[in-house]
Write a protein that holds these residues in place. Structure first.
Motif, PDB file in Angstrom:
ATOM      1  N   ILE A  82       0.852  -1.184   0.000  1.00 45.37           N
ATOM      2  CA  ILE A  82       0.000   0.000   0.000  1.00 45.37           C
ATOM      3  C   ILE A  82       0.884   1.229   0.000  1.00 45.37           C
ATOM      4  O   ILE A  82       1.937   1.253   0.654  1.00 45.37           O
ATOM      5  N   SER A  83       0.505   2.260  -0.763  1.00 44.72           N
ATOM      6  CA  SER A  83       1.319   3.471  -0.851  1.00 44.72           C
ATOM      7  C   SER A  83       0.939   4.451   0.244  1.00 44.72           C
ATOM      8  O   SER A  83      -0.243   4.633   0.559  1.00 44.72           O
ATOM      9  N   LEU A  84       1.962   5.071   0.822  1.00 46.74           N
ATOM     10  CA  LEU A  84       1.731   6.169   1.755  1.00 46.74           C
ATOM     11  C   LEU A  84       1.675   7.494   1.001  1.00 46.74           C
ATOM     12  O   LEU A  84       0.862   8.362   1.289  1.00 46.74           O
ATOM     13  N   ASP A  85       2.589   7.642   0.051  1.00 45.22           N
ATOM     14  CA  ASP A  85       2.616   8.798  -0.836  1.00 45.22           C
ATOM     15  C   ASP A  85       3.387   8.378  -2.084  1.00 45.22           C
ATOM     16  O   ASP A  85       3.631   7.187  -2.294  1.00 45.22           O
ATOM     17  N   ALA A  86       3.786   9.346  -2.909  1.00 47.46           N
ATOM     18  CA  ALA A  86       4.411   9.019  -4.193  1.00 47.46           C
ATOM     19  C   ALA A  86       5.754   8.303  -4.032  1.00 47.46           C
ATOM     20  O   ALA A  86       6.196   7.615  -4.945  1.00 47.46           O
ATOM     21  N   ARG A  87       6.408   8.452  -2.873  1.00 44.26           N
ATOM     22  CA  ARG A  87       7.755   7.913  -2.714  1.00 44.26           C
ATOM     23  C   ARG A  87       7.899   6.885  -1.599  1.00 44.26           C
ATOM     24  O   ARG A  87       8.991   6.374  -1.380  1.00 44.26           O
ATOM     25  N   ASN A  88       6.818   6.601  -0.878  1.00 47.10           N
ATOM     26  CA  ASN A  88       6.902   5.678   0.248  1.00 47.10           C
ATOM     27  C   ASN A  88       5.797   4.630   0.162  1.00 47.10           C
ATOM     28  O   ASN A  88       4.617   4.975  -0.007  1.00 47.10           O
ATOM     29  N   VAL A  89       6.191   3.380   0.269  1.00 46.31           N
ATOM     30  CA  VAL A  89       5.218   2.298   0.242  1.00 46.31           C
ATOM     31  C   VAL A  89       5.430   1.395   1.446  1.00 46.31           C
ATOM     32  O   VAL A  89       6.539   1.263   1.968  1.00 46.31           O
ATOM     33  N   LEU A  90       4.345   0.778   1.896  1.00 49.99           N
ATOM     34  CA  LEU A  90       4.420  -0.236   2.935  1.00 49.99           C
ATOM     35  C   LEU A  90       4.338  -1.606   2.283  1.00 49.99           C
ATOM     36  O   LEU A  90       3.475  -1.850   1.431  1.00 49.99           O
ATOM     37  N   TYR A  91       5.229  -2.496   2.666  1.00 51.32           N
ATOM     38  CA  TYR A  91       5.145  -3.890   2.272  1.00 51.32           C
ATOM     39  C   TYR A  91       4.579  -4.653   3.460  1.00 51.32           C
ATOM     40  O   TYR A  91       5.159  -4.652   4.552  1.00 51.32           O
ATOM     41  N   LEU A  92       3.443  -5.278   3.262  1.00 50.66           N
ATOM     42  CA  LEU A  92       2.714  -5.931   4.349  1.00 50.66           C
ATOM     43  C   LEU A  92       2.940  -7.438   4.320  1.00 50.66           C
ATOM     44  O   LEU A  92       2.715  -8.080   3.290  1.00 50.66           O
ATOM     45  N   PHE A  93       3.351  -7.995   5.430  1.00 51.14           N
ATOM     46  CA  PHE A  93       3.535  -9.429   5.568  1.00 51.14           C
ATOM     47  C   PHE A  93       2.618  -9.940   6.678  1.00 51.14           C
ATOM     48  O   PHE A  93       2.710  -9.483   7.821  1.00 51.14           O
ATOM     49  N   GLY A  94       1.729 -10.854   6.339  1.00 48.96           N
ATOM     50  CA  GLY A  94       0.863 -11.470   7.326  1.00 48.96           C
ATOM     51  C   GLY A  94       1.454 -12.793   7.776  1.00 48.96           C
ATOM     52  O   GLY A  94       1.690 -13.692   6.966  1.00 48.96           O
ATOM     53  N   ALA A  95       1.713 -12.928   9.067  1.00 47.05           N
ATOM     54  CA  ALA A  95       2.356 -14.130   9.600  1.00 47.05           C
ATOM     55  C   ALA A  95       1.320 -15.214   9.892  1.00 47.05           C
ATOM     56  O   ALA A  95       0.187 -14.916  10.263  1.00 47.05           O
ATOM     57  N   PRO A  96       1.695 -16.485   9.738  1.00 45.48           N
ATOM     58  CA  PRO A  96       0.776 -17.581  10.081  1.00 45.48           C
ATOM     59  C   PRO A  96       0.542 -17.615  11.589  1.00 45.48           C
ATOM     60  O   PRO A  96       1.438 -17.300  12.377  1.00 45.48           O
ATOM     61  N   GLY A  97      -0.674 -17.991  11.989  1.00 44.48           N
ATOM     62  CA  GLY A  97      -1.023 -17.921  13.401  1.00 44.48           C
ATOM     63  C   GLY A  97      -0.831 -19.188  14.203  1.00 44.48           C
ATOM     64  O   GLY A  97      -0.720 -19.140  15.425  1.00 44.48           O
ATOM     65  N   GLN A  98      -0.766 -20.361  13.524  1.00 43.97           N
ATOM     66  CA  GLN A  98      -0.673 -21.603  14.282  1.00 43.97           C
ATOM     67  C   GLN A  98       0.689 -21.752  14.946  1.00 43.97           C
ATOM     68  O   GLN A  98       1.711 -21.367  14.400  1.00 43.97           O
ATOM     69  N   GLU A  99       0.702 -22.376  16.109  1.00 43.33           N
ATOM     70  CA  GLU A  99       1.941 -22.546  16.863  1.00 43.33           C
ATOM     71  C   GLU A  99       3.002 -23.283  16.060  1.00 43.33           C
ATOM     72  O   GLU A  99       4.199 -22.983  16.164  1.00 43.33           O
ATOM     73  N   ARG A 100       2.602 -24.233  15.215  1.00 43.12           N
ATOM     74  CA  ARG A 100       3.587 -25.019  14.472  1.00 43.12           C
ATOM     75  C   ARG A 100       4.330 -24.197  13.423  1.00 43.12           C
ATOM     76  O   ARG A 100       5.345 -24.636  12.888  1.00 43.12           O
ATOM     77  N   PHE A 101       3.834 -22.985  13.118  1.00 48.12           N
ATOM     78  CA  PHE A 101       4.513 -22.122  12.156  1.00 48.12           C
ATOM     79  C   PHE A 101       5.206 -20.937  12.817  1.00 48.12           C
ATOM     80  O   PHE A 101       5.733 -20.060  12.130  1.00 48.12           O
ATOM     81  N   TRP A 102       5.234 -20.886  14.134  1.00 54.79           N
ATOM     82  CA  TRP A 102       5.838 -19.744  14.819  1.00 54.79           C
ATOM     83  C   TRP A 102       7.325 -19.616  14.522  1.00 54.79           C
ATOM     84  O   TRP A 102       7.882 -18.519  14.649  1.00 54.79           O
TER      85      TRP A 102
END
Length: 213
Positions: free
Chosen positions: A87-107
């Motif tokens: 997602i863009s914050l402005d013309a020169r800055n973007v956020l890269y979003l990483f969603g982590a898995p929630g199960q304990e076996r993937f911690w």
């Protein structure tokens, strides 16, 4: 397991998503963490300006012996690596979003995801608040600034003070409410995080505490 690209088709009434330009100078890595089934994939999908990458797999009966699904009976798929969106914050800055898995076996994947992370959102289901402790513990261990967002699942409302006490939150950690299905609501969570990060990295001066919107 094979990775899949989510269609995450937007309803006809929703605004069209504009692809990011190629001129962005600063890519800021953000991780969305939390317990099993709290809405991490949903948040990344709802707010991403690109078609998000996800690694969801269909849940099977065999997995019931490994993952506790007693509180998420309606869940039919689960993340097995991570989700990714932008997602863009402005013309020169973007956020890269990483969603982590929630199960304990993937911690075990979390420490790698936290590498190079500017900040994090801890999603909380107040019906299962204990599931959020591990995420907060790991972020504090890594020294990663974060905010806490309570995802609305339609249950009874809890006063911010009660949530803070249950999570043993540092008074400086912002606490907000959200609906991860809503793009606008998820954007407000990211805005709260960015504002918190600006204050955090600006120095040790007193920082205002945010509460439920």
């Amino acid at each position: 397991m094979d990775s899949a690209i989510s269609d995450a088709r937007t309803p006809a009434s929703a605004p069209a998503r504009t692809p990011l330009g190629a001129a962005a100078d600063n890519g800021l890595k953000i991780v969305v963490v939390g317990g099993f089934g709290v809405g991490k994939t949903t948040m990344v999908r709802s707010v991403s300006e690109i078609r998000p990458l996800n690694t969801e797999e269909t849940m099977t009966q065999a997995g019931e012996a490994v993952d506790d699904i007693s509180e998420v009976r309606g869940k039919s798929a689960t993340t097995v690596a991570f989700d990714f969106g932008r997602i863009s914050l402005d013309a020169r800055n973007v956020l890269y979003l990483f969603g982590a898995p929630g199960q304990e076996r993937f911690w075990f994947l979390w420490d790698r995801l936290f590498s190079g992370t500017l900040g994090a959102v801890v999603l909380v289901d107040t019906r299962r608040i204990d599931d959020s402790w591990y995420a907060i513990d790991r972020l504090e261990h890594h020294g990663t600034p974060f905010i806490v967002a309570c995802n609305d699942f339609g249950g009874p409302e809890h006063p911010p003070e009660a949530v803070r006490e249950a999570l043993d939150l540092d008074p400086r950690v912002p606490l907000v409410s959200c609906d991860a299905r809503s793009r606008e609501s998820s954007k407000q969570v990211l805005i709260a995080l960015v504002e918190h990060l600006q204050a955090h990295y600006a120095g040790p001066a007193a920082r205002p505490r945010q509460e439920f919107a």
